[in-house]
Every structure is written in C-alpha cells, then in structure tokens.
Design a protein around this motif. Structure first.
Motif, mmCIF file in Angstrom:
data_model
loop_
_atom_site.group_PDB
_atom_site.id
_atom_site.type_symbol
_atom_site.label_atom_id
_atom_site.label_comp_id
_atom_site.label_asym_id
_atom_site.label_seq_id
_atom_site.Cartn_x
_atom_site.Cartn_y
_atom_site.Cartn_z
ATOM 1 N N LYS A 90 44.570 37.694 43.218
ATOM 2 C CA LYS A 90 43.718 36.866 42.354
ATOM 3 C C LYS A 90 43.691 37.429 40.933
ATOM 4 C CE LYS A 90 39.198 37.015 41.714
ATOM 5 N NZ LYS A 90 39.032 36.659 40.267
ATOM 6 N N PRO A 91 43.922 36.596 39.943
ATOM 7 C CA PRO A 91 43.826 37.084 38.565
ATOM 8 C C PRO A 91 42.379 37.202 38.108
ATOM 9 C CG PRO A 91 44.343 34.746 38.568
ATOM 10 C CD PRO A 91 44.349 35.186 40.012
ATOM 11 N N ALA A 92 42.137 38.065 37.156
ATOM 12 C CA ALA A 92 40.812 38.135 36.543
ATOM 13 C C ALA A 92 40.539 36.831 35.812
ATOM 14 C CB ALA A 92 40.747 39.310 35.574
ATOM 15 N N GLY A 93 39.285 36.396 35.841
ATOM 16 C CA GLY A 93 38.903 35.157 35.161
ATOM 17 C C GLY A 93 38.860 33.942 36.059
ATOM 18 N N LEU A 94 39.330 34.088 37.306
ATOM 19 C CA LEU A 94 39.344 32.953 38.233
ATOM 20 C C LEU A 94 38.162 33.051 39.196
ATOM 21 C CD1 LEU A 94 40.839 30.444 39.325
ATOM 22 C CD2 LEU A 94 42.112 31.993 40.841
ATOM 23 N N VAL A 95 37.304 32.028 39.180
ATOM 24 C CA VAL A 95 36.176 31.954 40.112
ATOM 25 C C VAL A 95 36.706 31.587 41.486
ATOM 26 C CG1 VAL A 95 34.024 30.732 40.636
ATOM 27 C CG2 VAL A 95 34.583 31.313 38.275
ATOM 28 N N VAL A 96 36.130 32.177 42.540
ATOM 29 C CA VAL A 96 36.654 31.944 43.885
ATOM 30 C C VAL A 96 36.309 30.559 44.406
ATOM 31 C CG1 VAL A 96 36.503 32.664 46.311
ATOM 32 C CG2 VAL A 96 36.793 34.367 44.509
ATOM 33 N N ILE A 130 37.519 30.476 52.940
ATOM 34 C CA ILE A 130 37.120 31.703 52.242
ATOM 35 C C ILE A 130 36.457 32.674 53.221
ATOM 36 C CG2 ILE A 130 35.705 32.692 50.413
ATOM 37 C CD1 ILE A 130 38.151 31.095 49.443
ATOM 38 N N VAL A 131 37.010 33.862 53.319
ATOM 39 C CA VAL A 131 36.493 34.902 54.213
ATOM 40 C C VAL A 131 35.685 35.925 53.431
ATOM 41 C CG1 VAL A 131 37.152 36.705 55.844
ATOM 42 C CG2 VAL A 131 38.482 34.598 55.733
ATOM 43 N N HIS A 132 36.134 36.252 52.233
ATOM 44 C CA HIS A 132 35.447 37.185 51.342
ATOM 45 C C HIS A 132 35.749 36.730 49.928
ATOM 46 C CE1 HIS A 132 39.077 39.744 50.099
ATOM 47 N NE2 HIS A 132 39.560 38.823 50.914
ATOM 48 N N ARG A 133 35.118 37.346 48.956
ATOM 49 C CA ARG A 133 35.380 36.925 47.587
ATOM 50 C C ARG A 133 35.404 38.125 46.652
ATOM 51 N NH1 ARG A 133 31.419 36.460 43.808
ATOM 52 N NH2 ARG A 133 29.278 36.911 44.428
ATOM 53 N N LEU A 134 35.983 37.907 45.496
ATOM 54 C CA LEU A 134 35.954 38.870 44.409
ATOM 55 C C LEU A 134 35.219 38.223 43.239
ATOM 56 C CD1 LEU A 134 39.677 40.122 44.437
ATOM 57 C CD2 LEU A 134 37.693 41.251 45.465
ATOM 58 N N ASP A 135 34.506 39.024 42.451
ATOM 59 C CA ASP A 135 33.840 38.485 41.278
ATOM 60 C C ASP A 135 34.859 37.827 40.351
ATOM 61 O OD1 ASP A 135 31.446 39.525 42.192
ATOM 62 O OD2 ASP A 135 31.624 41.379 41.034
ATOM 63 N N LYS A 136 34.392 36.910 39.550
ATOM 64 C CA LYS A 136 35.264 36.157 38.648
ATOM 65 C C LYS A 136 36.206 37.070 37.869
ATOM 66 C CE LYS A 136 35.124 33.320 34.452
ATOM 67 N NZ LYS A 136 34.258 32.660 33.434
ATOM 68 N N ASP A 137 35.677 38.126 37.276
ATOM 69 C CA ASP A 137 36.491 38.973 36.410
ATOM 70 C C ASP A 137 37.031 40.212 37.100
ATOM 71 O OD1 ASP A 137 36.470 37.349 34.159
ATOM 72 O OD2 ASP A 137 34.519 38.087 33.520
ATOM 73 N N THR A 138 37.012 40.218 38.425
ATOM 74 C CA THR A 138 37.676 41.274 39.195
ATOM 75 C C THR A 138 38.991 40.720 39.722
ATOM 76 O OG1 THR A 138 35.589 42.315 39.850
ATOM 77 C CG2 THR A 138 37.514 42.779 41.215
ATOM 78 N N SER A 139 40.049 41.452 39.525
ATOM 79 C CA SER A 139 41.373 41.027 39.989
ATOM 80 C C SER A 139 41.689 41.682 41.324
ATOM 81 C CB SER A 139 42.430 41.418 38.955
ATOM 82 O OG SER A 139 42.392 42.827 38.731
ATOM 83 N N GLY A 140 42.742 41.169 41.988
ATOM 84 C CA GLY A 140 43.235 41.884 43.146
ATOM 85 C C GLY A 140 43.464 41.073 44.395
ATOM 86 N N VAL A 141 43.694 41.800 45.503
ATOM 87 C CA VAL A 141 44.150 41.210 46.753
ATOM 88 C C VAL A 141 43.015 40.517 47.499
ATOM 89 C CG1 VAL A 141 45.450 41.610 48.867
ATOM 90 C CG2 VAL A 141 45.795 43.109 46.913
ATOM 91 N N LEU A 270 38.455 50.771 24.510
ATOM 92 C CA LEU A 270 37.659 50.716 25.733
ATOM 93 C C LEU A 270 36.390 49.896 25.530
ATOM 94 C CD1 LEU A 270 39.617 53.095 26.505
ATOM 95 C CD2 LEU A 270 37.733 53.992 27.867
ATOM 96 N N ALA A 271 35.740 50.090 24.377
ATOM 97 C CA ALA A 271 34.503 49.356 24.105
ATOM 98 C C ALA A 271 34.762 47.862 23.973
ATOM 99 C CB ALA A 271 33.845 49.889 22.838
ATOM 100 N N GLY A 272 35.976 47.491 23.556
ATOM 101 C CA GLY A 272 36.295 46.084 23.368
ATOM 102 C C GLY A 272 36.894 45.423 24.588
ATOM 103 N N PHE A 273 37.044 46.160 25.697
ATOM 104 C CA PHE A 273 37.611 45.541 26.894
ATOM 105 C C PHE A 273 36.657 44.446 27.367
ATOM 106 C CE2 PHE A 273 39.120 45.506 31.394
ATOM 107 C CZ PHE A 273 40.468 45.289 31.122
ATOM 108 N N PRO A 274 37.137 43.210 27.551
ATOM 109 C CA PRO A 274 36.235 42.058 27.696
ATOM 110 C C PRO A 274 35.704 41.778 29.097
ATOM 111 C CG PRO A 274 38.497 41.307 27.633
ATOM 112 C CD PRO A 274 38.543 42.799 27.446
ATOM 113 N N ARG A 275 36.015 42.636 30.078
ATOM 114 C CA ARG A 275 35.532 42.387 31.441
ATOM 115 C C ARG A 275 35.387 43.711 32.170
ATOM 116 N NH1 ARG A 275 39.510 42.971 35.341
ATOM 117 N NH2 ARG A 275 41.659 43.185 34.592
ATOM 118 N N GLN A 276 34.777 43.672 33.362
ATOM 119 C CA GLN A 276 34.682 44.912 34.121
ATOM 120 C C GLN A 276 36.071 45.392 34.542
ATOM 121 O OE1 GLN A 276 33.118 42.085 35.264
ATOM 122 N NE2 GLN A 276 33.739 41.638 37.359
#
Length: 323
Positions: A90-96, A130-141, A270-276
């Motif tokens: 899942k890319p960052a920025g995509l709501v589940v 949907i079995v589990h979810r990731l936050d909108k701005d969290t990427s990954g499997v 680092l301060a300007g990184f726009p998501r977690q």
C-alpha cells in the motif's frame, strides 16, 4: 438560522441538535468537525465552542454515501495473488476503506475494480475483504481476503497474533536500550477525540522495539513488532516513550529538542517530512487454505528512502530480523 440571546451559554453541537430536532448530537458534532457548519459564512469546526448570539449558522447536509463503494480502477502493487487472497504494497496517502471525508478513491474502491465480486462481504459492505488496515499515510504490506474462508482464517490469525509483522519507524531521539518493550494501555485521548493516547483505562497494548541505526543523539531508525493491534499503536507508544515519529501530524506536537543536534539542512529535511515516517516492512503468515508459509518484505517508498539515505547512505543493508 440566527442564534438568539438564550443560546449564548450552549455548546454549538448541542444547540444545533436541539434546533434541528431530527439529528443526534453525535451526528451534528461529526458534521461540524467535517466542515459542514458555517458561522456568518466562515467554517466553524469546533463542536464545543459557545454559540454567539446574533450570529447566523448554516448546516449543510452532505449527500448520502452510497451503501456499497463503487469500483474505481487504480494501479495496485500486487505482491501475491491467488483464488483466496491478495497481498499488496500500500502506498502512503491511500485510505484503506471509505469513511466520512474519504468516500471514494480508497483501497477498497480499487480492490472492487481489481477483484470485483470475488471479494467477500463478511467484512461488511464498506470493508469487503479487509482483514486489517494501515493508516492513510503509513505505507507497506497488507493482505486482503478474496473468500469468506480466507477472511475468517486471517482474521483469527490477526486476533491471535499468529503471524509476523514488522514496521520500520524513523523517530526523534535515540532510545537508551538496543531492544525494549513498551507496554501501556491505549484509548481515546480524553480531550482530543481524533487522537489516541496512553490512558489508565485503555485497552492493553504492547510493542517490541529494536534500535537499528542512530544518527548521533538526534534521530534513530527502529524496528517495531506488535504484540497487540490498537489504533495508532506504534505512533502512540513511541511518542509516549519520548521518541515520536518524524513527520507525525498527530503525535509530534512541537519541535523536538533532539533536532538541535542535526545540521541545519538535515534538520529542515526531517522537519519538513509531510507524513509519519512509518512503513509496514514485513508481513508473514500461514496461507489460510494451502497451509503454505508466506512472508513478504518491501522497502520503504521513495520519499522515506530518500530521507533514510540522507541520514545513512548504507541504510538499505540493515536486515529486518525478529527482536
């Protein structure tokens, strides 16, 4: 509607609910927070603000959400797929799944276009498969079920923690210990209901943390493994431990003192990184039908990878091993 003098001692959500009559206070509160109420033409987003006598308030009801999400074609990074499940990055920025404020353009909309009627309804019409979810701005499997049998088995595996999940997190400050465990109950923040917090009567939560790399005393790359699965668990636990995630819009409340140890240019990046700065790097589980052991690992997406490379040019050689 114009507020009279008698309304001056009331909260906005309570007064509007009384005036409207056919809407509950909780529904009115949600509408206010979503920006559907104006005061003299300006959006009023605070449900607890006092009503201003003489002010004109307007509540605009949004169109009803469709009972079933619409299929919408999007590019998906599929890591594995068979008749029973889909594993994707899942890319960052995509709501589940669809929710107020994000009624379409979600992963569920894309999955409906990809798998169509194969997705089970056991997860609910809005969250099929949907079995589990990731936050909108969290990427990954992530894994998604395509059959009721797979959905039930995977749900049971997540509930029992009978699987492997590892996250990479970039945090402010450097933990004192190379490996440690955070055990602290999590529940809704007592004041800000959009946030979670460590609270005495929260649900039990535990996270194991391993230090992978440190940049002086300013910032660290850590690996987190969940023993429980609470909302925002890693973000809340690391902030509670004094190491909030870089870029976290909810749990990084001020410029961290550790940032002073960085060169100005690096601190600005680092301060300007726009998501977690959080990536679900590893997901391992037993196939719910075939019994095959499956394990998937993905690198952080380009934005986070570039940040890590600025700190440690060789960060990609760090193995992701159990804590």
């Amino acid at each position: 509607m114009v507020a009279d003098a008698a309304a001056s001692t009331q909260r906005l959500d309570r007064w509007l609910a009384n005036v409207m009559g056919d809407l509950s206070r909780s529904r009115v509160k949600a509408l206010i927070e979503q920006g559907h109420v104006t005061r003299d033409g300006a959006i009023a987003r605070d449900p607890s603000e006092a009503v201003r006598p003489g002010a004109r308030y307007t509540l605009t009801l949004p169109p009803p959400a469709p009972a079933t999400p619409a299929a919408q074609r999007m590019d998906l990074s599929v890591l594995f797929e068979d008749d029973h499940l889909i594993v994707l990055d899942k890319p960052a920025g995509l709501v589940v799944h669809p929710a107020p404020g994000n009624l379409d353009g979600t992963l569920v909309n894309a999955l409906l276009a990809h798998a169509g009627e194969e997705l089970p309804v056991i997860g609910g019409a809005v969250r099929p498969g949907i079995v589990h979810r990731l936050d909108k701005d969290t990427s990954g499997v992530m894994v998604v079920a395509k059959t009721d049998r797979a959905h039930q088995a995977l749900s049971e595996a997540f509930a029992a923690r009978d699987l492997e999940r590892a996250y990479l997190a970039l945090v402010w400050g450097v933990p004192a210990e190379a490996t440690f465990r955070i055990e602290a109950p999590i529940g809704r923040h007592p004041v800000d209901r959009k946030r979670m917090a460590v609270v005495p009567k929260g649900k039990p939560a535990a996270t194991r943390v391993k230090l992978l790399r440190a940049w002086g005393t300013a910032v660290a790359l850590v690996e987190c493994r969940l023993e429980t699965g609470r909302t925002h668990q890693i973000r809340v636990h690391l902030a509670h431990a004094g190491h909030p995630l870089v870029g976290d819009p909810l749990y990084l409340r001020r410029r961290p003192a550790a940032a002073k140890a960085l060169p100005e240019e690096l601190e600005a990046r680092l301060a300007g990184f726009p998501r977690q700065a959080l990536h679900a790097a590893v997901l391992g589980f037993t196939h719910p039908v075939t019994g095959q052991a499956l394990r998937f690992e993905t690198p952080p997406p380009p934005d986070l990878a570039e940040l890590l490379s600025a700190l440690w040019p060789d960060w990609g050689t760090i193995p992701t091993n159990p804590v």
